[in-house]
Design a protein around this motif. Structure first.
Motif, PDB file in Angstrom:
ATOM      1  N   GLU A  51       0.816  -1.208   0.000  1.00  0.00           N
ATOM      2  CA  GLU A  51       0.000   0.000   0.000  1.00  0.00           C
ATOM      3  C   GLU A  51       0.852   1.262   0.000  1.00  0.00           C
ATOM      4  O   GLU A  51       0.344   2.365   0.159  1.00  0.00           O
ATOM      5  N   SER A  52       2.124   1.108  -0.182  1.00  0.00           N
ATOM      6  CA  SER A  52       3.042   2.243  -0.127  1.00  0.00           C
ATOM      7  C   SER A  52       2.890   3.161  -1.339  1.00  0.00           C
ATOM      8  O   SER A  52       2.598   2.709  -2.450  1.00  0.00           O
ATOM      9  N   LYS A  53       3.123   4.434  -1.095  1.00  0.00           N
ATOM     10  CA  LYS A  53       3.265   5.382  -2.184  1.00  0.00           C
ATOM     11  C   LYS A  53       4.697   5.277  -2.708  1.00  0.00           C
ATOM     12  O   LYS A  53       5.620   4.992  -1.955  1.00  0.00           O
ATOM     13  N   VAL A  54       4.871   5.525  -3.999  1.00  0.00           N
ATOM     14  CA  VAL A  54       6.195   5.427  -4.610  1.00  0.00           C
ATOM     15  C   VAL A  54       6.441   6.656  -5.483  1.00  0.00           C
ATOM     16  O   VAL A  54       5.546   7.095  -6.214  1.00  0.00           O
ATOM     17  N   HIS A  55       7.654   7.179  -5.384  1.00  0.00           N
ATOM     18  CA  HIS A  55       8.065   8.300  -6.241  1.00  0.00           C
ATOM     19  C   HIS A  55       9.398   7.929  -6.868  1.00  0.00           C
ATOM     20  O   HIS A  55      10.323   7.505  -6.169  1.00  0.00           O
ATOM     21  N   SER A  56       9.517   8.078  -8.180  1.00  0.00           N
ATOM     22  CA  SER A  56      10.737   7.703  -8.900  1.00  0.00           C
ATOM     23  C   SER A  56      11.541   8.932  -9.306  1.00  0.00           C
ATOM     24  O   SER A  56      10.966   9.947  -9.719  1.00  0.00           O
ATOM     25  N   LEU A  57      12.860   8.807  -9.202  1.00  0.00           N
ATOM     26  CA  LEU A  57      13.767   9.852  -9.666  1.00  0.00           C
ATOM     27  C   LEU A  57      14.822   9.206 -10.555  1.00  0.00           C
ATOM     28  O   LEU A  57      15.562   8.327 -10.113  1.00  0.00           O
ATOM     29  N   CYS A  58      14.890   9.637 -11.807  1.00  0.00           N
ATOM     30  CA  CYS A  58      15.861   9.074 -12.751  1.00  0.00           C
ATOM     31  C   CYS A  58      17.029  10.052 -12.894  1.00  0.00           C
ATOM     32  O   CYS A  58      16.881  11.144 -13.444  1.00  0.00           O
ATOM     33  N   PHE A  59      18.174   9.656 -12.355  1.00  0.00           N
ATOM     34  CA  PHE A  59      19.376  10.483 -12.458  1.00  0.00           C
ATOM     35  C   PHE A  59      20.597   9.618 -12.177  1.00  0.00           C
ATOM     36  O   PHE A  59      20.488   8.478 -11.735  1.00  0.00           O
ATOM     37  N   ASP A  60      21.772  10.189 -12.431  1.00  0.00           N
ATOM     38  CA  ASP A  60      23.034   9.500 -12.234  1.00  0.00           C
ATOM     39  C   ASP A  60      23.700  10.052 -10.979  1.00  0.00           C
ATOM     40  O   ASP A  60      24.013  11.246 -10.912  1.00  0.00           O
ATOM     41  N   VAL A  61      23.924   9.203  -9.976  1.00  0.00           N
ATOM     42  CA  VAL A  61      24.514   9.679  -8.717  1.00  0.00           C
ATOM     43  C   VAL A  61      25.921  10.228  -8.908  1.00  0.00           C
ATOM     44  O   VAL A  61      26.437  10.936  -8.042  1.00  0.00           O
ATOM     45  N   ARG A  62      26.558   9.912 -10.040  1.00  0.00           N
ATOM     46  CA  ARG A  62      27.922  10.398 -10.296  1.00  0.00           C
ATOM     47  C   ARG A  62      27.967  11.870 -10.659  1.00  0.00           C
ATOM     48  O   ARG A  62      29.041  12.482 -10.664  1.00  0.00           O
ATOM     49  N   ALA A  63      26.816  12.452 -10.968  1.00  0.00           N
ATOM     50  CA  ALA A  63      26.751  13.851 -11.403  1.00  0.00           C
ATOM     51  C   ALA A  63      26.074  14.690 -10.314  1.00  0.00           C
ATOM     52  O   ALA A  63      24.864  14.568 -10.100  1.00  0.00           O
ATOM     53  N   TYR A  64      26.854  15.531  -9.637  1.00  0.00           N
ATOM     54  CA  TYR A  64      26.303  16.274  -8.502  1.00  0.00           C
ATOM     55  C   TYR A  64      25.159  17.197  -8.916  1.00  0.00           C
ATOM     56  O   TYR A  64      24.187  17.350  -8.173  1.00  0.00           O
ATOM     57  N   ASP A  65      25.254  17.808 -10.096  1.00  0.00           N
ATOM     58  CA  ASP A  65      24.180  18.699 -10.531  1.00  0.00           C
ATOM     59  C   ASP A  65      22.876  17.930 -10.728  1.00  0.00           C
ATOM     60  O   ASP A  65      21.790  18.437 -10.416  1.00  0.00           O
ATOM     61  N   GLU A  66      22.969  16.686 -11.226  1.00  0.00           N
ATOM     62  CA  GLU A  66      21.768  15.863 -11.383  1.00  0.00           C
ATOM     63  C   GLU A  66      21.184  15.485 -10.024  1.00  0.00           C
ATOM     64  O   GLU A  66      19.956  15.451  -9.847  1.00  0.00           O
ATOM     65  N   VAL A  67      22.056  15.172  -9.065  1.00  0.00           N
ATOM     66  CA  VAL A  67      21.595  14.821  -7.724  1.00  0.00           C
ATOM     67  C   VAL A  67      20.854  16.001  -7.101  1.00  0.00           C
ATOM     68  O   VAL A  67      19.734  15.856  -6.586  1.00  0.00           O
ATOM     69  N   GLU A  68      21.464  17.174  -7.158  1.00  0.00           N
ATOM     70  CA  GLU A  68      20.841  18.383  -6.599  1.00  0.00           C
ATOM     71  C   GLU A  68      19.487  18.661  -7.242  1.00  0.00           C
ATOM     72  O   GLU A  68      18.494  18.927  -6.547  1.00  0.00           O
TER      73      GLU A  68
END
Length: 258
Positions: A51-68
């Motif tokens: 019953e959990s809600k889920v939110h997806s984030l597609c990015f590359d952890v190697r890129a700090y700007d993408e993480v931010e």
């Protein structure tokens, strides 16, 4: 109130298993990864099973700007992350240091060390401001003992071990729990990635003994998270019964030869 757990590298293997297990435990889940189709598949599986809600984030952890950018994009109801699972990581190649492939080294360093640092840097300030949170760092037996031809991978996991200890010290005044879970041999895509798609070579890693599976590590994470607030499971080393060190195994074919 349901807790929010963010799991990096959640498209397969340990990350997916941990996301599913924490959803089963009653958390709402943020899953991250580089493969959008895989994220959508995991999201649907969680929503169907739990019953959990889920939110997806597609990015590359190697890129700090993408993480931010990815963390900043979270809707208000998702911003207060209670549990961060730093799972994204990989091994590439198995070569002696004088024959190592520099691109493989860079990929491991950028993912296993920088990626963990980047996501922690962006997520932890909110935990500090709330004086509440739990960070789970997925380490490895490779961060406890170096083995032949794995110098750089082991170095990245030794770094995770050191960062884990440093986090525990730095975040101590804020009531934030920090746990490291270090698996031994686990049958996931790990060896397939290490051997760059060579399935036959990857399969040989797990011959002759009963290896761990991803659910075993998800169980360990669940245990650490489930403890009361005054209990911090600081460091867990989880090995197959047939494995004693990074390289010492008791395999059935060896037993038959005795």
């Amino acid at each position: 109130m349901r807790k929010i757990a963010l799991i990096t590298g959640a498209t397969s293997g340990l990350g997916k298993a941990i996301a599913l297990r924490l959803a089963k435990d009653g958390c709402d889940i943020i899953i991250t990864g580089r493969r959008q189709e895989r994220l959508e598949e995991v999201e649907k599986e969680i929503e169907i099973k739990y019953e959990s809600k889920v939110h997806s984030l597609c990015f590359d952890v190697r890129a700090y700007d993408e993480v931010e950018k990815a963390i900043a994009s979270l809707p208000d109801e998702w911003k207060n992350i209670d549990i961060l699972v730093n799972n994204a990581g990989l091994a590439v190649g198995l070569d002696p240091i004088h024959k190592g492939v520099v691109d493989d080294w860079v990929r491991m360093i950028d993912t296993n060390i920088k990626g963990l640092l980047y996501i922690t840097r962006v997520v932890s300030p909110t935990m500090v401001s709330r004086k509440s949170g739990h960070i789970i760092n997925i380490g490895s037996i490779a961060g406890k003992a170096v083995y032949p031809n794995g110098a750089v991978y082991c170095a990245t996991k030794y770094a995770v071990n050191a960062l884990h200890q440093g986090m525990r010290i730095d975040l101590l005044p804020f009531g934030i729990r920090v746990t490291q879970v270090c698996p031994g041999a686990v049958d996931t895509e790990f060896s397939l990635v290490r051997f760059k798609g060579n399935q036959q070579r990857a399969d040989k890693v797990y011959e002759g003994y009963k290896e761990l599976d991803a659910d075993d590590i998800a169980e360990a994470v669940s245990y650490a998270v489930s403890q009361p607030p005054h209990v911090n499971i600081q460091d867990m080393l989880v090995m197959p019964t047939a494995q004693a060190t990074g390289t010492l195994f008791h395999k059935e074919e060896e037993k038959k030869q005795d």
